[in-house]
Design an enzyme around this catalytic site. Structure first.
Site, PDB file in Angstrom:
ATOM      1  N   LEU A  58     -22.597 -16.636  41.354  1.00  0.00           N
ATOM      2  CA  LEU A  58     -21.588 -15.667  40.953  1.00  0.00           C
ATOM      3  C   LEU A  58     -20.300 -15.996  41.701  1.00  0.00           C
ATOM      4  CD1 LEU A  58     -23.487 -12.229  41.096  1.00  0.00           C
ATOM      5  CD2 LEU A  58     -22.950 -13.580  39.063  1.00  0.00           C
ATOM      6  N   ASP A  59     -19.162 -15.733  41.063  1.00  0.00           N
ATOM      7  CA  ASP A  59     -17.884 -15.909  41.752  1.00  0.00           C
ATOM      8  C   ASP A  59     -17.853 -15.056  43.010  1.00  0.00           C
ATOM      9  OD1 ASP A  59     -17.015 -17.565  39.715  1.00  0.00           O
ATOM     10  OD2 ASP A  59     -15.967 -15.962  38.646  1.00  0.00           O
ATOM     11  N   ARG A  60     -17.033 -15.439  43.961  1.00  0.00           N
ATOM     12  CA  ARG A  60     -16.933 -14.713  45.222  1.00  0.00           C
ATOM     13  C   ARG A  60     -16.713 -13.214  45.006  1.00  0.00           C
ATOM     14  NH1 ARG A  60     -14.996 -15.836  50.581  1.00  0.00           N
ATOM     15  NH2 ARG A  60     -14.333 -17.949  50.015  1.00  0.00           N
ATOM     16  N   THR A  70     -17.187 -11.411  42.287  1.00  0.00           N
ATOM     17  CA  THR A  70     -18.098 -10.756  41.351  1.00  0.00           C
ATOM     18  C   THR A  70     -19.312 -10.246  42.116  1.00  0.00           C
ATOM     19  OG1 THR A  70     -17.415 -12.195  39.538  1.00  0.00           O
ATOM     20  CG2 THR A  70     -19.500 -11.047  39.278  1.00  0.00           C
ATOM     21  N   ARG A  86     -14.273 -13.791  32.244  1.00  0.00           N
ATOM     22  CA  ARG A  86     -12.876 -13.610  32.641  1.00  0.00           C
ATOM     23  C   ARG A  86     -11.932 -14.239  31.621  1.00  0.00           C
ATOM     24  NH1 ARG A  86     -13.103 -15.701  38.756  1.00  0.00           N
ATOM     25  NH2 ARG A  86     -10.872 -15.186  38.682  1.00  0.00           N
TER      26      ARG A  86
END
Length: 314
Positions: free
Chosen positions: A133-135, A137, A253
């Site tokens: 997961l993105d930082r 998120t 996104r």
């Protein structure tokens, strides 16, 4: 792994886990049983179980750890929601990377936290990243306990996953309010930005199904003027549920931005904090369901929607 000091019990007939433990553990008090469960010292089969009302079936094997050599994960940014001998599923908070961006980095990540956790249990144990997961998120992540299982799950991830649902707080309201977004995505490695094309331009196809769940109540300039939210965009906010058919980098996104409704707080594809009442990217991995690669049973995990998302829409 069962240690000599562990208590192993076989279930003869269906019963709630709490009642079963009280009857089998020498008349142990309910408060003591709750403590065992809270300390993650009870397994049903190979999976840690913390629910006192978990329904046991005849033939189930319940293992109660003595606690010696047992460790707990206590970190404000990461919580274990499920673990067994093969996998660990966690709920990640925003601001925490899944794994270090560069080799040798000393930054705390979900991987480094879990690695320390499993090493306390067994110095030879390892933990392996299955997906990321993105930082910024938050939400559900799964890790494998062996490199072999990691390779298998990565190779067959699209076949194993049966449900993957995200919740986003978006600027404005996507129109139509329910639909499917299909584009082709290409990542520019130089600036780590993903570009979207409505036609096949050689990129990777990306498919997102979405549905607007709720919108902010401010519909007029006068209402927005008295809104407690700083910098609210003219079109307000919407809470959007998103189901992924593909799992491309930055897919959600990019897709919401392509609808003119970027994720609130998105610095890369939106307006950053310009219209954000919350100091974070408002994207959350709510549901993750997949076929367990060892038991071959479908397992499903759900993480609550962050309260701050809903507060924006009150």
């Amino acid at each position: 792994m069962v240690r000599k000091q562990d208590t192993v019990l076989r279930v003869a007939e269906p019963a709630p886990l709490m009642d079963f433990l009280i009857s089998k553990m020498g008349g142990m008090a309910r408060s003591s049983v709750k403590q065992l469960l809270g300390q993650r010292r009870v397994k049903v089969g190979s999976a840690v179980q913390t629910r006192h009302d978990f329904a046991l079936k005849a033939g189930d094997i319940v293992t109660v750890s003595s606690g010696r050599g047992n460790s707990q994960l206590n970190h404000p940014k990461l919580k274990i929601v499920y673990e067994d001998d093969d996998l660990i599923v966690v709920n990640k908070q925003p601001g925490l990377l899944t794994v270090a961006a560069t080799p040798g980095s000393s930054e705390t990540t979900a991987y480094s936290i879990l690695r320390a956790y499993v090493k306390k249990q067994n110095a030879r144990a390892g933990i392996y990243v299955v997906h990321r997961l993105d930082r910024e998120t938050s939400g559900l992540l799964v890790f494998a306990r062996s490199e072999e299982l990691q390779h298998y799950m990565r190779q067959y991830w699209r076949d194993l996953v049966t449900e993957r649902t995200y919740i986003a707080l978006a600027e404005g309201v996507p129109e139509p309010r329910e639909g499917k977004i299909t584009t082709w995505l290409t990542e520019d490695k130089r600036n780590a930005v993903v570009y979207s094309s409505p036609v096949d331009d050689g990129g990777d196809i990306a498919i997102t199904n979405y549905k607007v769940l709720k919108t902010s109540p401010y519909s007029s300039p006068q209402e927005r003027e008295h809104s407690p939210l700083r910098g609210e965009p003219e079109r307000g906010y919407s809470l959007v549920e998103l189901h992924l058919e593909t799992g491309r980098t930055n897919q959600i996104r990019v897709h919401l931005a392509s609808k003119g409704c970027p994720v609130v707080g998105d610095r890369k594809y939106g307006h950053g904090n310009e219209h954000s009442p919350i100091d974070r990217l408002c994207l959350h991995a709510k549901v993750l369901a997949f076929i367990h690669p060892v038991t071959e049973k479908n397992v499903r995990f759900e993480s609550p929607v962050p309260k701050e998302f809903n507060r924006v829409l009150l």
